[in-house]
Design an enzyme around this catalytic site. Sequence first.
Site, PDB file in Angstrom:
ATOM      1  N   HIS A 153       1.029  -1.503   0.289  1.00 10.53           N
ATOM      2  CA  HIS A 153      -0.071  -0.061  -0.306  1.00 10.53           C
ATOM      3  C   HIS A 153       0.432   1.158  -0.269  1.00 10.53           C
ATOM      4  O   HIS A 153       0.721   2.209  -0.626  1.00 10.53           O
ATOM      5  CB  HIS A 153      -0.733   0.156   1.504  1.00 10.53           C
ATOM      6  CG  HIS A 153      -2.034  -0.389   1.092  1.00 10.53           C
ATOM      7  ND1 HIS A 153      -2.213  -1.972   0.647  1.00 10.53           N
ATOM      8  CD2 HIS A 153      -3.679  -0.358   1.421  1.00 10.53           C
ATOM      9  CE1 HIS A 153      -3.643  -2.542   0.654  1.00 10.53           C
ATOM     10  NE2 HIS A 153      -4.285  -1.436   0.911  1.00 10.53           N
ATOM     11  N   HIS A 202       1.458  -4.214   8.951  1.00  8.03           N
ATOM     12  CA  HIS A 202       2.615  -3.538   8.842  1.00  8.03           C
ATOM     13  C   HIS A 202       3.820  -3.474   9.797  1.00  8.03           C
ATOM     14  O   HIS A 202       3.447  -2.575  10.530  1.00  8.03           O
ATOM     15  CB  HIS A 202       2.919  -2.849   7.632  1.00  8.03           C
ATOM     16  CG  HIS A 202       2.601  -2.645   6.089  1.00  8.03           C
ATOM     17  ND1 HIS A 202       2.870  -4.263   5.448  1.00  8.03           N
ATOM     18  CD2 HIS A 202       1.531  -3.148   4.933  1.00  8.03           C
ATOM     19  CE1 HIS A 202       3.222  -4.511   4.429  1.00  8.03           C
ATOM     20  NE2 HIS A 202       2.079  -3.628   4.400  1.00  8.03           N
TER      21      HIS A 202
END
Length: 243
Positions: A153, A202
């Site tokens: 992303h 993440h």
Amino acid sequence: MAPSLLPLGHETRASGRRPWPLIAGVLVAVALLGLLFLASVIARGDALAFDQTLILAMRVPGHPDVPIGPAKLPSIARDITALGSGTVLTLVVTLATILLLLRRLWRTAALTLAATIGGGIMVSLLKQLFERARPDLVEHLMRETSASFPSGHSANSAIVYLTVATLLFPMIRQARVRLFVIGATMTIVALIGVSRVYLGVHWPSDVLAGWIFGALWALGWWRVELALLARAARRGSALRALG
């Protein structure tokens, strides 16, 4: 007879000029070294201290399954992170390409497609290369199944938004508007990266690596566009001289 000297005022003005190409080159080199350092650490399987510190800082102390902030913040974070999803980024690239084609900017449209598609492929290859596991210190606030490093992303949003913003510059004449466009896109990319850490999917180093890679990729394609524009200008000048 001694050669005449340049006026003092001229020398002062010349010495005050900043070597922007050199400064830019140094910054790019530092960013590249940072990316290589992160990649080498992850490849060795080592842990980074700031990864645990930052991801735990976004959770209530002693409750890794409870994110900090108001109850609506996780929903807001998911909305923000969606701006870096494959669906939204594909839509952005498609609309930008159509706009460029309508303006008959064929070369810029082709560069936009090449930069964004190529960047996405590179990010996927890097994920397969490193195969880093997702964070296990906190509860994930959304489901993810791919590898963690680098953050797709973060990298893809930097690639798409920054590439589209810089390649659209031929359509933007005002310097203030260009500055706003770059500032807005950088803000969006930053928020997407932070949302990935907040959602627990993440490590911060994944996001940092994604930002650096995406920015360097977008910058590289911007330089390609500048080189092509310069070559077209030289060709035009040569043709006018022959005519």
